[in-house]
Design an enzyme around this catalytic site. Sequence first.
Site, short mmCIF file in Angstrom:
data_model
loop_
_atom_site.label_atom_id
_atom_site.label_comp_id
_atom_site.label_asym_id
_atom_site.label_seq_id
_atom_site.Cartn_x
_atom_site.Cartn_y
_atom_site.Cartn_z
N ASP A 12 -9.80 5.52 -2.59
CA ASP A 12 -8.71 6.13 -3.37
C ASP A 12 -9.32 6.73 -4.65
O ASP A 12 -10.55 6.80 -4.79
CB ASP A 12 -7.61 5.10 -3.67
CG ASP A 12 -8.08 4.00 -4.62
OD1 ASP A 12 -9.26 4.00 -5.03
OD2 ASP A 12 -7.26 3.14 -4.97
N GLU B 271 0.82 -1.21 0.00
CA GLU B 271 0.00 0.00 0.00
C GLU B 271 0.86 1.26 0.00
O GLU B 271 0.51 2.26 -0.62
CB GLU B 271 -0.98 0.01 1.17
CG GLU B 271 -2.11 -1.02 1.03
CD GLU B 271 -2.98 -0.81 -0.20
OE1 GLU B 271 -3.01 0.32 -0.75
OE2 GLU B 271 -3.61 -1.79 -0.64
N CYS C 290 -18.91 -0.65 -19.45
CA CYS C 290 -20.16 -0.90 -18.71
C CYS C 290 -20.79 -2.23 -19.12
O CYS C 290 -21.48 -2.87 -18.31
CB CYS C 290 -21.14 0.24 -18.94
SG CYS C 290 -20.52 1.85 -18.39
N CYS D 230 -19.61 -4.82 -16.81
CA CYS D 230 -19.58 -4.43 -15.39
C CYS D 230 -20.58 -5.25 -14.58
O CYS D 230 -21.76 -5.31 -14.92
CB CYS D 230 -19.89 -2.95 -15.24
SG CYS D 230 -19.94 -2.44 -13.50
N TYR E 68 -6.25 7.02 3.83
CA TYR E 68 -6.52 5.97 2.86
C TYR E 68 -5.76 4.70 3.20
O TYR E 68 -6.31 3.59 3.23
CB TYR E 68 -6.16 6.43 1.42
CG TYR E 68 -5.98 5.23 0.55
CD1 TYR E 68 -7.09 4.55 0.06
CD2 TYR E 68 -4.71 4.70 0.29
CE1 TYR E 68 -6.95 3.39 -0.67
CE2 TYR E 68 -4.56 3.54 -0.43
CZ TYR E 68 -5.67 2.89 -0.91
OH TYR E 68 -5.52 1.72 -1.61
N CYS F 197 -26.12 1.15 -11.33
CA CYS F 197 -25.37 2.38 -11.57
C CYS F 197 -26.28 3.51 -12.06
O CYS F 197 -26.77 3.50 -13.19
CB CYS F 197 -24.27 2.11 -12.61
SG CYS F 197 -23.17 3.51 -12.87
N CYS G 164 -14.30 0.00 -14.66
CA CYS G 164 -14.84 1.36 -14.52
C CYS G 164 -13.69 2.35 -14.69
O CYS G 164 -13.37 3.14 -13.82
CB CYS G 164 -15.51 1.49 -13.15
SG CYS G 164 -16.62 2.90 -13.01
N1 ADE Z 1 -4.09 0.20 -5.42
C1 ADE Z 1 -3.81 0.50 -4.15
N2 ADE Z 1 -3.90 -0.58 -3.37
C2 ADE Z 1 -4.25 -1.61 -4.17
C3 ADE Z 1 -4.51 -2.98 -3.97
N3 ADE Z 1 -4.40 -3.50 -2.75
N4 ADE Z 1 -4.87 -3.72 -5.01
C4 ADE Z 1 -4.95 -3.16 -6.23
N5 ADE Z 1 -4.72 -1.90 -6.50
C5 ADE Z 1 -4.37 -1.11 -5.48
#
Ligand code: ADE
Length: 359
Positions: free
Chosen positions: A153, A55, A212, A215, A135, A221, A205
Amino acid sequence: VNANALSLTGGESPIRKRADFRQALLSWYDAFGRDLPWRVRDGGAVDPYRVWLSEIMLQQTTVAAVRGYFLAFTARWPSVEALAQAPGAQVMQAWAGLGYYSRARNLMAASRLVAAQGWPPDEAGLRALPGVGAYTAAAIAAIAYDQQANVVDGNVERVIARLFAITTPLPVAKSALRAAAADLAVGIRPGDYAQALMDLGSTVCTPRAPRCESCPVARFCAGRAAGLAAGLPAKTAKPARPQRHGVAFLAVRQGQGLLVRRPPRGLLGGMLALPCSAWTLEPATTAAIAAAAPVRAAWTDLGAVTHIFTHFSLQLHVWRADIEGQDKSDGDWRPLAALESAGLPTVFKKAVRLGLGLR
Ligand code: ADE
């Protein structure tokens, strides 16, 4: 109108609709979620170290760019204890090229805290670690601990803006998007749900031309129902990036080039670099640039490389001097063949390549 579309203003049994939405998304994730090196599928044991590291690397950085760095880091430092004991210069070198170098400094500080005290048990505790913002704390709590968390995010903002047809432009819409996301975030399998939303945002998306037709949650949506999906989220135009100018110096003596380490704070802080002039909005005079040179010499301007930073673009000229006859000044002289792989940030790697005629 679409009776299934998610709505911010209630409508019929919103909780039932939310559960149906999550079920559709999770089934899609089980079938089509991406295989990523840090990801654990099918309820396997999750290592908070790998989740945290991934992350941090993924902040402002694409999955494609992170993949190789993640594999290299975890091969070299398989645990948070191993990372905590690594010399700082080695970690900075391993991070070179990934950008946003304060992340690497915070990574080391956080690894030492965790090695000493263990992993914080929840989102609030994670948020207190250096380099872990709102986040990232939510993402780690959800993915590593399977705790309820509202993981938002840029991908998720886009998905939510479309699902609820929120037309207020970013950044003003941020809090409304968070609130709408929070409402959906409650339910089973929080870690998989968070990752499913991210994958939906990056594979289906997508910012332009959303798919779509494939999706799994298109029927929920409101943006699609209103024909607005592709244009959301709206964004207030950002000011253009200013252009800065600077000069990097490649001093060459007896087959070696001179590197410096940048001051610990600020842009590219703590990283190896070429000596350079200040990066200014107006190009500096030749005299001012010469005054910034690491040695007095006959410098040649070899041209410029460009690099985009978050807050400005840089045109960095590369001045080279071959100073065979002079006394070697103190400093970090490295064989020319080792400069490219010395662990320089990308902008200086580009400058070295130009200075050595490698492109
Ligand atoms: N972007 C940020 N964290 C992520 C995750 N765990 N999996 C995919 N994309 C990401």
